[in-house]
Design an enzyme around this catalytic site. Sequence first.
Site, mmCIF file in Angstrom:
data_model
loop_
_atom_site.group_PDB
_atom_site.id
_atom_site.type_symbol
_atom_site.label_atom_id
_atom_site.label_comp_id
_atom_site.label_asym_id
_atom_site.label_seq_id
_atom_site.Cartn_x
_atom_site.Cartn_y
_atom_site.Cartn_z
ATOM 1 N N LYS A 93 0.774 -0.942 -0.080
ATOM 2 C CA LYS A 93 0.120 0.182 0.094
ATOM 3 C C LYS A 93 1.209 0.744 0.211
ATOM 4 C CE LYS A 93 -4.007 0.489 2.326
ATOM 5 N NZ LYS A 93 -5.222 1.297 3.782
HETATM 6 O O1 G3P Z 1 -7.838 1.496 5.169
HETATM 7 C C1 G3P Z 1 -8.493 2.970 4.947
HETATM 8 C C2 G3P Z 1 -10.202 3.379 5.449
HETATM 9 O O2 G3P Z 1 -10.239 2.686 5.330
HETATM 10 C C3 G3P Z 1 -9.415 4.404 6.774
HETATM 11 O O3 G3P Z 1 -10.711 4.666 6.983
HETATM 12 O O4 G3P Z 1 -13.063 5.415 8.331
HETATM 13 O O5 G3P Z 1 -10.227 5.806 8.786
HETATM 14 O O6 G3P Z 1 -11.770 7.402 6.986
HETATM 15 P P1 G3P Z 1 -11.375 5.638 7.668
#
Ligand code: G3P
Length: 226
Positions: A93
């Site tokens: 990633k």
């Molecule tokens: O893994 C990346 C992503 O899904 C993060 O989500 O909820 O922190 O915006 P969030």
Amino acid sequence: MIYTICMMGKVDFFIDSADPQEIKKALSLGLVDGVTTNPSLMAKEGRKPSEVIREIADLVQGPISAEVLATDAKGMIEEGKKLARIHDNVTIKLPMTEEGIVALGWFSQNNIKTNLTLVFSPLQALVAAKNGASFVSPFIGRLDDIGHSGMQLIREIKTIFDNYRMETKILAASVRHPEHVREAALAGAHVATCPYDVLKKIFAHPLTDKGLKAFLSDAKKAGLSV
Ligand code: G3P
């Protein structure tokens, strides 16, 4: 629209988690085709990310996104090489930055799978796809949070990738609720990565609970047993 999705391939569910215990629980729901992690999720584990990734790779058959911490291309390549050695399913990633794109070129040439993260515009996705990204991760919840439309981003990326028959998969990330999953599937995203609580909510419906309660009560009143 559902017909279009079926004709073009399957939709995958990933779990957005670095917690092996949570991942084990999610596996029993039959909705874990892969895993995404990020440094914030890793920080909650309080262990070396490579150790956590190894443990997850033993549990899950499918792509596991492991994120680099370096911000320069050389550092990203070094870290990514280490992570890729852990298991064939590890997907590197990389942040959607200029340095991330330089590093992406190296991983593409070396046939190592990649996921370009923190994608917030269709052009970022296009640049990542042109440089051979395996996945792009548009963060839909974070766009909604600032009053933009995460789903519009997914739709625009989908149109661009379809226009040029790009093989990069759209991985809907920053998913906050089942409605995001439904809309991402309708828009043709290839993957939705969901936190555990969102995965569980996909199963829940008040009418299912109400209906089951009534069935069981009728069965009990009639003294039925199977
Ligand atoms: O893994 C990346 C992503 O899904 C993060 O989500 O909820 O922190 O915006 P969030």
